[in-house]
Write an enzyme that holds these catalytic residues in place. Structure first.
Site, PDB file in Angstrom:
ATOM      1  N   ASP A  74      24.928 -32.662  14.983  1.00  0.00           N
ATOM      2  CA  ASP A  74      24.297 -31.480  15.581  1.00  0.00           C
ATOM      3  C   ASP A  74      24.383 -31.540  17.102  1.00  0.00           C
ATOM      4  OD1 ASP A  74      23.572 -30.586  13.044  1.00  0.00           O
ATOM      5  OD2 ASP A  74      21.587 -31.508  13.146  1.00  0.00           O
ATOM      6  N   ASP A  94      18.103 -25.145   5.506  1.00  0.00           N
ATOM      7  CA  ASP A  94      17.175 -25.044   4.387  1.00  0.00           C
ATOM      8  C   ASP A  94      15.747 -24.890   4.909  1.00  0.00           C
ATOM      9  OD1 ASP A  94      15.671 -25.277   2.117  1.00  0.00           O
ATOM     10  OD2 ASP A  94      16.527 -27.188   1.468  1.00  0.00           O
ATOM     11  N   HIS A 101      16.002 -34.858  10.976  1.00  0.00           N
ATOM     12  CA  HIS A 101      16.569 -34.596  12.299  1.00  0.00           C
ATOM     13  C   HIS A 101      16.223 -33.176  12.765  1.00  0.00           C
ATOM     14  CE1 HIS A 101      19.459 -32.940   9.497  1.00  0.00           C
ATOM     15  NE2 HIS A 101      20.125 -32.361  10.477  1.00  0.00           N
ATOM     16  N   ASP A 104      16.883 -32.165  16.279  1.00  0.00           N
ATOM     17  CA  ASP A 104      18.295 -31.916  16.587  1.00  0.00           C
ATOM     18  C   ASP A 104      18.700 -30.513  16.153  1.00  0.00           C
ATOM     19  OD1 ASP A 104      18.512 -34.577  17.472  1.00  0.00           O
ATOM     20  OD2 ASP A 104      19.025 -35.266  15.458  1.00  0.00           O
TER      21      ASP A 104
END
Length: 157
Positions: A74, A94, A101, A104
């Site tokens: 990312d 999602d 993370h 990020d």
């Protein structure tokens, strides 16, 4: 095709099948552009496109595969956006599953907004982007002027 775009494709685990279905639906268009993907998504996208290609199809550019999102992918993608090397971000995340993370992910979305590139976080928006007349031509996003921020006086200087 009048202009080759760099399209970033990212999907969380629970959304990878959604992204692959979208890739299957749009692969003839996608193979004419540069694709950048994070980790496993890149592997799955490449396998899907290769499996769909018919005689006469030619993938013009290899898919660039970055690290997996939680391992820095990312952030790599965010750097590419900051360097103005990405035109569109298709990021099916999602909303029902916490991500280790998450910071990020938020940083990636923030940098995409900061550089004013089109972002799709769901299939409907991805469909609108790829079917837009603007998709078929060179498009230069309007960039906000941040010079006042860059030239600000910092206390203590």
């Amino acid at each position: 095709m009048d202009y080759v775009k760099t399209i970033a494709l990212v999907a969380h685990d629970n959304r990878k099948q959604d992204l692959l279905e979208w890739v299957r639906w749009n692969y003839k268009t996608l193979i004419q552009h540069k694709l950048v993907c994070t980790g496993t998504t890149g592997k799955l996208v490449q396998e899907t496109i290769t499996g769909l290609m018919e005689e006469g199809d030619r993938q013009t550019y290899p898919i660039i595969r970055l690290k997996s999102g939680p391992l820095g992918g990312d952030q790599q993608l965010g750097a590419m956006i900051a360097e103005e090397k990405v035109d569109i971000l298709i990021f099916l995340w999602d909303p029902m599953e916490p991500q280790p993370h998450d910071v990020d992910v938020k940083a990636l979305l923030r940098i995409a907004v900061l550089y004013n590139i089109p972002i799709a976080n769901n299939r409907s928006t991805a469909d609108f982007i790829i079917s837009s007349e603007l998709f078929k031509q060179q498009y230069q996003p309007i960039k906000r002027d941040y010079s006042s921020y860059l030239n600000r006086t910092v206390p203590g200087e």
